[in-house]
Structures are given as structure tokens and as C-alpha cells.
Motif scaffolding. Structure first.
Motif, PDB file in Angstrom:
ATOM      1  N   CYS A  99       0.864  -1.177   0.000  1.00 29.23           N
ATOM      2  CA  CYS A  99       0.000   0.000   0.000  1.00 29.23           C
ATOM      3  C   CYS A  99       0.903   1.229   0.000  1.00 29.23           C
ATOM      4  N   ARG A 100       0.722   2.116  -0.982  1.00 29.71           N
ATOM      5  CA  ARG A 100       1.550   3.318  -1.055  1.00 29.71           C
ATOM      6  C   ARG A 100       1.287   4.262   0.118  1.00 29.71           C
ATOM      7  N   ILE A 101       0.088   4.236   0.671  1.00 23.46           N
ATOM      8  CA  ILE A 101      -0.273   5.128   1.767  1.00 23.46           C
ATOM      9  C   ILE A 101       0.279   4.614   3.098  1.00 23.46           C
ATOM     10  N   HIS A 102       0.288   3.286   3.250  1.00 18.72           N
ATOM     11  CA  HIS A 102       0.732   2.652   4.495  1.00 18.72           C
ATOM     12  C   HIS A 102       1.854   1.667   4.149  1.00 18.72           C
ATOM     13  N   PRO A 103       3.108   2.136   4.086  1.00 15.68           N
ATOM     14  CA  PRO A 103       4.223   1.307   3.601  1.00 15.68           C
ATOM     15  C   PRO A 103       4.465   0.012   4.372  1.00 15.68           C
ATOM     16  N   LYS A 104       3.998  -0.078   5.619  1.00 11.33           N
ATOM     17  CA  LYS A 104       4.208  -1.316   6.383  1.00 11.33           C
ATOM     18  C   LYS A 104       3.241  -2.419   5.976  1.00 11.33           C
ATOM     19  N   MET A 105       2.212  -2.086   5.207  1.00  7.10           N
ATOM     20  CA  MET A 105       1.273  -3.102   4.723  1.00  7.10           C
ATOM     21  C   MET A 105       1.940  -3.899   3.606  1.00  7.10           C
ATOM     22  N   ARG A 106       2.034  -5.212   3.792  1.00 11.62           N
ATOM     23  CA  ARG A 106       2.626  -6.082   2.778  1.00 11.62           C
ATOM     24  C   ARG A 106       1.900  -7.416   2.769  1.00 11.62           C
TER      25      ARG A 106
END
Length: 112
Positions: free
Chosen positions: A98-105
Motif C-alpha cells: 500500500c503506497r499510503i501505508h508502507p508497512k502493509m505487505r
């Protein structure tokens, strides 16, 4: 009720990379939810031609994309209570972020 939105982006490059969006696929689509600023599940395994639906269950937007080789896609800003299908037409391992929430993978493993 969950809104449904199909997006088509830069169709020619996605075809060249083996990725398309829209309906289709060999089996019922797998769902990866965006919930509590995380992807759930964090890993799925599908077959070539199967579809993954990215469903935003958070009360704010996300931007789901994959920078993986042979699987670059970006569904843009996904509003709350919407879902976007992506059909994977090439085998490989695809990292989802997610570009908005970089820790989301997350990871989509596509088997032949």
C-alpha cells in the motif's frame, strides 16, 4: 453493501507483463482484505488465471500495488467499502503493498 469496481489500467503494458484486471479466472476469486491497516490474509496461493479481489474494509483509503517483476499493477486509491479484482495470468511471487501505508505487505504466489 460492498461496492464493486473494475478498473482497467494501461492495458497494453499489463498484457505484456501478463496481468489483466476484470472478470474471469479458473476458480472463485481469492479475497485479500485491507483491515486494521494490514492485509488479511498476508499470503495466498493461486493458479495462473485466477483472480484476487482486493477489498477495502478499513474506514479510509488504501492504494494497493505490486512492484514485482512480471506483475506490476497499481489499482490507485481504493475507497472504503469497495473491492477491485486483479487477474494473475503469469506464474511467480508477487509482493503486494500500500503506497499510503508502507508497512502493509502481502504476497500472492501464482502457480502454473
Amino acid at each position: 453493501m460492498v461496492g464493486r469496481r473494475n478498473r482497467v489500467f494501461a492495458l497494453v503494458p499489463l498484457v505484456a507483463l501478463g496481468m489483466l484486471t476484470g472478470s474471469g479466472g479458473a476458480q472463485a476469486p481469492m479475497v485479500i482484505a485491507q483491515r486494521d491497516i494490514a492485509f488479511a490474509p498476508r499470503s495466498v496461493t493461486i493458479k495462473v488465471g485466477d483472480q484476487v479481489i482486493f477489498r477495502n474494509e478499513d474506514p479510509f483509503g488504501h492504494n494497493v500495488y505490486s512492484p514485482s517483476m512480471n506483475g506490476v499493477f497499481d489499482i490507485g486509491l481504493q475507497d472504503p467499502d469497495t473491492e477491485t479484482p486483479v487477474t494473475f495470468t503469469a506464474p511467480g511471487e508477487f509482493i503486494i503493498q500500500c503506497r499510503i501505508h508502507p508497512k502493509m505487505r502481502a504476497k500472492v504466489l501464482v502457480e502454473p
